[in-house]
Design a protein around this motif. Structure first.
Motif, mmCIF file in Angstrom:
data_model
loop_
_atom_site.group_PDB
_atom_site.id
_atom_site.type_symbol
_atom_site.label_atom_id
_atom_site.label_comp_id
_atom_site.label_asym_id
_atom_site.label_seq_id
_atom_site.Cartn_x
_atom_site.Cartn_y
_atom_site.Cartn_z
ATOM 1 N N PRO A 264 0.818 -1.212 0.000
ATOM 2 C CA PRO A 264 0.000 0.000 0.000
ATOM 3 C C PRO A 264 0.853 1.264 0.000
ATOM 4 C CG PRO A 264 0.207 -0.826 2.216
ATOM 5 C CD PRO A 264 0.993 -1.774 1.341
ATOM 6 N N ALA A 265 0.240 2.361 -0.353
ATOM 7 C CA ALA A 265 0.888 3.662 -0.220
ATOM 8 C C ALA A 265 0.815 4.086 1.243
ATOM 9 C CB ALA A 265 0.207 4.689 -1.113
ATOM 10 N N ARG A 266 1.905 4.592 1.773
ATOM 11 C CA ARG A 266 1.946 4.994 3.173
ATOM 12 C C ARG A 266 1.270 6.350 3.376
ATOM 13 N NH1 ARG A 266 5.757 2.960 6.829
ATOM 14 N NH2 ARG A 266 6.844 1.095 6.110
ATOM 15 N N PRO A 267 0.700 6.581 4.564
ATOM 16 C CA PRO A 267 0.278 7.938 4.910
ATOM 17 C C PRO A 267 1.490 8.862 4.923
ATOM 18 C CG PRO A 267 -0.568 6.332 6.475
ATOM 19 C CD PRO A 267 0.443 5.618 5.639
ATOM 20 N N VAL A 268 1.244 10.152 4.764
ATOM 21 C CA VAL A 268 2.333 11.121 4.681
ATOM 22 C C VAL A 268 2.128 12.195 5.740
ATOM 23 C CG1 VAL A 268 3.460 12.853 3.231
ATOM 24 C CG2 VAL A 268 2.660 10.708 2.222
ATOM 25 N N ALA A 269 3.203 12.561 6.414
ATOM 26 C CA ALA A 269 3.181 13.660 7.374
ATOM 27 C C ALA A 269 3.409 14.958 6.609
ATOM 28 C CB ALA A 269 4.255 13.459 8.432
ATOM 29 N N ARG A 270 2.341 15.655 6.281
ATOM 30 C CA ARG A 270 2.470 16.878 5.484
ATOM 31 C C ARG A 270 3.095 18.027 6.271
ATOM 32 N NH1 ARG A 270 2.664 15.100 0.511
ATOM 33 N NH2 ARG A 270 0.826 13.907 -0.096
ATOM 34 N N ARG A 271 2.855 18.084 7.561
ATOM 35 C CA ARG A 271 3.457 19.108 8.412
ATOM 36 C C ARG A 271 3.845 18.458 9.741
ATOM 37 N NH1 ARG A 271 3.017 21.287 4.192
ATOM 38 N NH2 ARG A 271 2.250 23.395 3.704
ATOM 39 N N ILE A 272 4.938 18.939 10.357
ATOM 40 C CA ILE A 272 5.320 18.484 11.687
ATOM 41 C C ILE A 272 5.661 19.696 12.547
ATOM 42 C CG2 ILE A 272 6.220 16.308 10.777
ATOM 43 C CD1 ILE A 272 9.051 17.379 11.338
ATOM 44 N N ASP A 273 5.486 19.521 13.841
ATOM 45 C CA ASP A 273 5.859 20.573 14.783
ATOM 46 C C ASP A 273 6.400 19.905 16.054
ATOM 47 O OD1 ASP A 273 5.696 23.481 15.692
ATOM 48 O OD2 ASP A 273 4.672 22.408 17.304
ATOM 49 N N PRO A 274 7.557 20.318 16.544
ATOM 50 C CA PRO A 274 8.401 21.354 15.964
ATOM 51 C C PRO A 274 9.353 20.776 14.915
ATOM 52 C CG PRO A 274 9.352 20.633 18.024
ATOM 53 C CD PRO A 274 8.069 19.850 17.857
ATOM 54 N N GLY A 275 9.748 21.634 13.964
ATOM 55 C CA GLY A 275 10.879 21.296 13.129
ATOM 56 C C GLY A 275 12.166 21.627 13.868
ATOM 57 N N LEU A 276 12.103 22.704 14.645
ATOM 58 C CA LEU A 276 13.229 23.112 15.491
ATOM 59 C C LEU A 276 12.674 23.895 16.668
ATOM 60 C CD1 LEU A 276 16.332 23.312 15.873
ATOM 61 C CD2 LEU A 276 16.213 25.501 14.661
ATOM 62 N N ARG A 277 13.054 23.492 17.858
ATOM 63 C CA ARG A 277 12.673 24.212 19.072
ATOM 64 C C ARG A 277 13.945 24.571 19.805
ATOM 65 N NH1 ARG A 277 8.441 21.015 22.249
ATOM 66 N NH2 ARG A 277 7.063 21.926 20.673
ATOM 67 N N THR A 278 14.112 25.838 20.105
ATOM 68 C CA THR A 278 15.343 26.309 20.739
ATOM 69 C C THR A 278 15.038 26.967 22.076
ATOM 70 O OG1 THR A 278 15.245 28.482 19.656
ATOM 71 C CG2 THR A 278 16.410 26.710 18.489
ATOM 72 N N GLN A 279 16.071 27.126 22.870
ATOM 73 C CA GLN A 279 15.998 27.886 24.111
ATOM 74 C C GLN A 279 17.173 28.840 24.150
ATOM 75 O OE1 GLN A 279 13.577 27.931 26.007
ATOM 76 N NE2 GLN A 279 12.545 25.948 26.009
ATOM 77 N N PRO A 280 16.963 30.064 24.615
ATOM 78 C CA PRO A 280 18.077 31.015 24.698
ATOM 79 C C PRO A 280 19.140 30.569 25.692
ATOM 80 C CG PRO A 280 15.952 32.121 24.866
ATOM 81 C CD PRO A 280 15.682 30.654 24.994
#
Length: 226
Positions: free
Chosen positions: A101-117
């Motif tokens: 079968p064709a797999r489901p696709v993650a069209r968007r993800i969060d976070p791509g990058l999470r930072t802290q100062p």
């Protein structure tokens, strides 16, 4: 974990099992160090950011999306178990039942990058929901200043079926507390789907050193039925 609207993601404690390596003594499984939760939600602005809703609505009719919300909650070391979580990874594999079968696709993800100062004075970490999308922020004490930032979470796999988030502890921001994640998943409404979750982490002991651990149940299945 609960947001300001009362929506709750139940968390379940996960035991961590050390990986055996040659020349190292056996150690016990770790408890009370990690909890994990998940929920599957409609793509509506009550839960998802406006950009994600607009993306899904702007595509051809008949395409189906769901918001998969995940939370990893890390706990600090204990007096009788002085292990410190240094790094961790959460892997997510989306699949569809059936032959080739064709797999489901993650069209968007969060976070791509999470930072802290990186601050000259101590700070406290706070987590919130921003227009339904999980986000993290930092509360600075009066007089605090930030000179640079360091990543604490990195996500990989947007537009793919296999995803991963890496977590790390920094000197000023230990790997403790809730880390919410979100995925916009495109599904085939006529198929059965599921997501498998894998977790691993490296914890440091003051005597035993750095040891790699995995979840006691290495694969957790999250149904993605429509």
């Amino acid at each position: 974990m609960t947001d300001s609207t009362g929506w709750t993601i139940p968390l379940q404690e996960v035991q961590l099992v050390p990986e055996r390596t040659l020349g190292t003594p056996p150690i016990e499984q770790l408890r009370h160090r990690l909890s994990f939760g998940q929920d599957l939600l409609p793509v509506a602005e009550a839960y998802a950011p406006a950009e994600w809703c607009a993306y899904a609505a702007g595509l051809a009719p008949g395409r189906t999306f769901r918001l998969l919300a995940l939370v990893c909650s890390f706990y600090p070391e204990q007096q009788d178990s002085p292990w410190i979580m240094k790094t961790a990874s959460l892997g997510l594999s989306l699949s569809t039942d059936g032959e080739a079968p064709a797999r489901p696709v993650a069209r968007r993800i969060d976070p791509g990058l999470r930072t802290q100062p990186v601050n000259l004075t101590p700070s406290t970490v706070s987590f919130s929901l921003n227009a339904g999308l999980f986000s993290a922020g930092v509360e600075h004490p009066v007089g605090g200043s930030a000179t640079s930032s360091m990543w604490v979470v990195q996500g990989y796999g947007a537009q793919q079926s296999r995803l991963r988030w890496d977590f790390r502890s920094t000197k000023r921001h230990p790997l403790v507390g809730d880390h919410p994640l979100a995925v916009l998943v495109e599904l085939d409404p006529d198929k059965e789907h599921h997501a498998e979750v894998l977790f691993s982490g490296e914890l440091k002991h003051p005597i035993l050193g750095l040891r790699r651990h995995q979840a006691q149940l290495p694969t957790v299945t999250i149904p993605l039925t429509t």
